[in-house]
Design an enzyme around this catalytic site. Structure first.
Site, PDB file in Angstrom:
ATOM      1  N   ASN A 171       0.839  -1.199   0.000  1.00  0.00           N
ATOM      2  CA  ASN A 171       0.000   0.000   0.000  1.00  0.00           C
ATOM      3  C   ASN A 171       0.877   1.253   0.000  1.00  0.00           C
ATOM      4  OD1 ASN A 171       0.640  -0.684   2.708  1.00  0.00           O
ATOM      5  ND2 ASN A 171      -1.121   0.407   3.524  1.00  0.00           N
ATOM      6  N   GLU A 210       0.301   5.255   0.701  1.00  0.00           N
ATOM      7  CA  GLU A 210      -0.667   6.273   1.163  1.00  0.00           C
ATOM      8  C   GLU A 210      -0.259   7.661   0.702  1.00  0.00           C
ATOM      9  OE1 GLU A 210      -1.069   5.574   5.395  1.00  0.00           O
ATOM     10  OE2 GLU A 210      -2.302   3.780   4.992  1.00  0.00           O
ATOM     11  N   CYS A 228      -4.238   0.659  -2.389  1.00  0.00           N
ATOM     12  CA  CYS A 228      -4.088  -0.608  -1.667  1.00  0.00           C
ATOM     13  C   CYS A 228      -2.976  -1.473  -2.266  1.00  0.00           C
ATOM     14  CB  CYS A 228      -5.381  -1.417  -1.737  1.00  0.00           C
ATOM     15  SG  CYS A 228      -6.767  -0.694  -0.841  1.00  0.00           S
ATOM     16  N   GLU A 272      -3.108  -4.626  -2.936  1.00  0.00           N
ATOM     17  CA  GLU A 272      -3.600  -5.574  -3.943  1.00  0.00           C
ATOM     18  C   GLU A 272      -3.582  -4.945  -5.335  1.00  0.00           C
ATOM     19  OE1 GLU A 272      -4.895  -4.870  -1.013  1.00  0.00           O
ATOM     20  OE2 GLU A 272      -6.194  -6.450  -0.249  1.00  0.00           O
ATOM     21  N   CYS A 321     -10.491  -5.029   0.086  1.00  0.00           N
ATOM     22  CA  CYS A 321     -11.634  -4.107   0.102  1.00  0.00           C
ATOM     23  C   CYS A 321     -12.481  -4.323  -1.163  1.00  0.00           C
ATOM     24  CB  CYS A 321     -11.158  -2.656   0.195  1.00  0.00           C
ATOM     25  SG  CYS A 321     -10.458  -2.020  -1.345  1.00  0.00           S
ATOM     26  N   CYS A 328     -10.774  -3.447  -4.515  1.00  0.00           N
ATOM     27  CA  CYS A 328      -9.764  -4.443  -4.917  1.00  0.00           C
ATOM     28  C   CYS A 328     -10.432  -5.726  -5.399  1.00  0.00           C
ATOM     29  CB  CYS A 328      -8.818  -4.727  -3.761  1.00  0.00           C
ATOM     30  SG  CYS A 328      -7.677  -3.356  -3.445  1.00  0.00           S
TER      31      CYS A 328
HETATM   32  N1  THU Z   1      -5.280  -1.577   2.709  1.00  0.00           N
HETATM   33  C1  THU Z   1      -4.734  -2.377   1.750  1.00  0.00           C
HETATM   34  O1  THU Z   1      -3.707  -2.030   1.161  1.00  0.00           O
HETATM   35  N2  THU Z   1      -5.341  -3.543   1.475  1.00  0.00           N
HETATM   36  C2  THU Z   1      -6.406  -4.050   2.158  1.00  0.00           C
HETATM   37  O2  THU Z   1      -6.857  -5.147   1.856  1.00  0.00           O
HETATM   38  C3  THU Z   1      -7.034  -3.268   3.216  1.00  0.00           C
HETATM   39  C4  THU Z   1      -6.507  -1.895   3.409  1.00  0.00           C
HETATM   40  C5  THU Z   1      -4.577  -0.336   3.074  1.00  0.00           C
HETATM   41  C6  THU Z   1      -5.223   0.942   2.642  1.00  0.00           C
HETATM   42  C7  THU Z   1      -4.623   1.919   3.643  1.00  0.00           C
HETATM   43  O3  THU Z   1      -3.351   2.335   3.167  1.00  0.00           O
HETATM   44  C8  THU Z   1      -4.425   1.102   4.891  1.00  0.00           C
HETATM   45  O4  THU Z   1      -4.469  -0.261   4.474  1.00  0.00           O
HETATM   46  C9  THU Z   1      -5.450   1.327   5.972  1.00  0.00           C
HETATM   47  O5  THU Z   1      -6.724   1.208   5.476  1.00  0.00           O
END
Ligand code: THU
Length: 136
Positions: free
Chosen positions: A50, A52, A61, A63, A97, A100
């Protein structure tokens, strides 16, 4: 090695690759680092983490970044996702999520999804996680 053991070792390799990718995550806002690894139908593995942003909604994300890396890195013109594993830095339950799930669906309607559930590592199909995926 039995075929069940082969399948298990393949899953473990994918989990290992997803776990490794956690180390690359950029998650200064949530502190929730995620790694993902895609296994394509040709046996290639691609990882993502991920990433941000201070403008929170721009965060991406693990994925979807893994899938983008697979699209860029694969020798194939179009990838087919056979399996995708997701790991997180808190070792808590964490399935892909909704956004994804739809992107996984686009590249693998028979994909296996390996993630941490309430009882540890769990494998589902994308069809179970997204029963009515959108296709054009
Ligand atoms: N996140 C992912 O990368 N994948 C997931 O399956 C769930 C959430 C990340 C998004 C964000 O950067 C952090 O986790 C918190 O939500």
């Amino acid at each position: 090695m039995t075929s069940a053991e082969l399948i298990k070792s393949g899953q473990e390799r994918l989990i290992e690759s997803a776990t490794q990718a956690i180390n690359s995550a950029y998650a200064p806002y949530s502190q929730f680092k995620v790694g993902a690894a895609v296994l394509t139908s040709t046996g290639e593995i691609f990882a993502g983490c991920n990433v941000e942003n201070a403008s929170y909604g721009l965060s991406m994300c693990a994925e979807r970044n893994a899938i983008a890396n697979a699209i860029i890195g694969s020798a194939q013109d179009t990838i087919t996702i056979k399996a995708i594993a997701v790991a997180n830095s808190h070792n808590v339950s964490c399935s892909p999520c909704g956004a994804c799930r739809q992107v996984i669906w686009e590249f693998g309607q028979n994909a296996q999804v390996i993630f941490r559930g309430n009882q540890g590592w769990q494998t589902s199909t994308i069809k179970d996680l997204l029963p009515e995926g959108f296709s054009l």
